[in-house]
Every structure is written in C-alpha cells, then in structure tokens.
Scaffold this motif. Sequence first.
Motif: not given
Length: 278
Positions: A167, A170, A198-203, A230
């Motif tokens: 967190d 990012r 910790g992958f999130q597509p937003e960044e 994602d």
Amino acid sequence: MPFTIKGIGTRYYGKRNVRKEMGTCQNCRKFVQLENYDIGLYFVILYIPIIPLGRRQITDKCFYCLHHRVMPLAKWRDLKSSAIETSLQALVNDMHNPARAFEYLFTLTRFNEMDDARELAATIEAQYPDNADAHYVLAGWHMSTGMSKEVKRLFQRAFELNPDNPDYRRTQAMMLVEQGRLDEARELVRCLEPPAEGFQPEEFVALGEAFQKQGNHVAATEMFRIAKTDPTVCQDKKFLKMSKRSEKRAAQYAPRDFTLPRGGFPQQASGSIRSFTQ
Ligand SMILES: [Zn+2]
C-alpha cells in the motif's frame, strides 16, 4: 425535512461551523465531498423566518445526492461531549498505544474540533517518528480534511520506513505519477505485478494513462496489459477504448518482420550485400 407551501412552512437559515471532508456517501456510495454544519430551523411566512425552531446539526451531506443526517444541535452537542470524553479517557489509560491516539483524533475531527485535532496530529507524528503505519494514517487524515500540504511528505515517510508494504509502495508510485516522474513510478510498482500478492490493477491503469498522455504508447500498452490480468478491468468500456488507442499507436512503432521481396533482391542490392559480407 423542512418544507414550504406557497411560502409558508419551515426552512433552514444561518449555516455555521462548516466542515468539509472527503468520504463515501452512505446513500449513493460515491466518494465525494461531505459537508457538516449547524443551521437554524425556522417557521416561515412568505419565506421570511418568523419563529425560530431551534438549531439542527447536519452531518455528512453528500455533495452529489444531497443525502444527509440531521439532529437537534443540543443533542449533537451532548453526543460530542460524551464521545470526546470517552476517547480522551481511553487515550489517558493507554498513552503509548497509537490506536488510542488515532481514535481520539478521529473523534475530535468528527465533532469539528479542528484546532485540537491539528495539534494532536502534530503530537502523534512527533511521538511516533519511526512508525510507518502512523505516518500513513496521518497522511490519510490530512487528505480527508483537505490539508493537502502535509500529505505528500507523510506518505513518502511511510514508504521510506516500510518500502515492502504494497500500500505504501503504490501510494508513493501514484505520488510520482502526479509529479510526472513516470519511469520512477514504473520501477516502484514492478514488484507488484502479477502474480504478486499485493497486485491491484488500479495503479497500472493510472500509470498507463499517464504514459499515454506523455505519448509513450509502448509503455502505456505494457501497463494496460498488466492491468488486464484482473478480468474486472476489461468490463470497463472507457478503459478498453483507452487501451486500444495505445495498442494501435504502439503497433506503428513495433519492428516489422523482415521478408525478402518476391524474386529476391534486385541485382544491384544483392551485389552490394555480397560485397559487404565478403
Ligand atoms: Zn450521495
């Protein structure tokens, strides 16, 4: 809710103690500006306030759908005294627990005691100079109260104290995107690519969009490709359109397959290649 018929009825007048913050509306679920203030309720004739009916506290009025909660100001003040007293006592009983300090900070903020809240925020920072979580939460608090001056510094400090936290990483990357430092941001999120936990597509979407704006469609395409890992991202038509645009432009720069013209090189050209290779 106040109402009037042909100018006769009840109306609000005299908004005071306004506090604005960013938050999620309980009704429309949008992340918007929420307004808190107290205001007088009046019996009106021809819209002229005639009889005061006491003040009301309006909380969390949504900028978008106008949904809000209302209660008599006196009742709200009772609630405020009791909540502040409880949070302060909990902190006094457990002085070295940052969670108690933050509870007190949020209670002061909730009840619009912003001078005390700001002072407490500075104290928390001084008391926990090496606590990454404390810096991260403080940055979020500054952001929600619209005091953006401190936000960047506190997020950066949280990241420096614990760069392994996805967190913090990012958030730091998004700060760099905001400053146009896209290559540095790209490096920061490299270890957050799938299959990283910790992958999130937003960044990656945000970074791709920023690369696209700079005209770097090859980098933008790479970011969008990672974001598409994602599947929910692919349901967003705006995203797909944006991604397609960069893909198209990136293809223009891609090296093409080299194929011999039919019948081989013209005599002169093949001759020159021979002489070069000999
Ligand atoms: Zn709303």
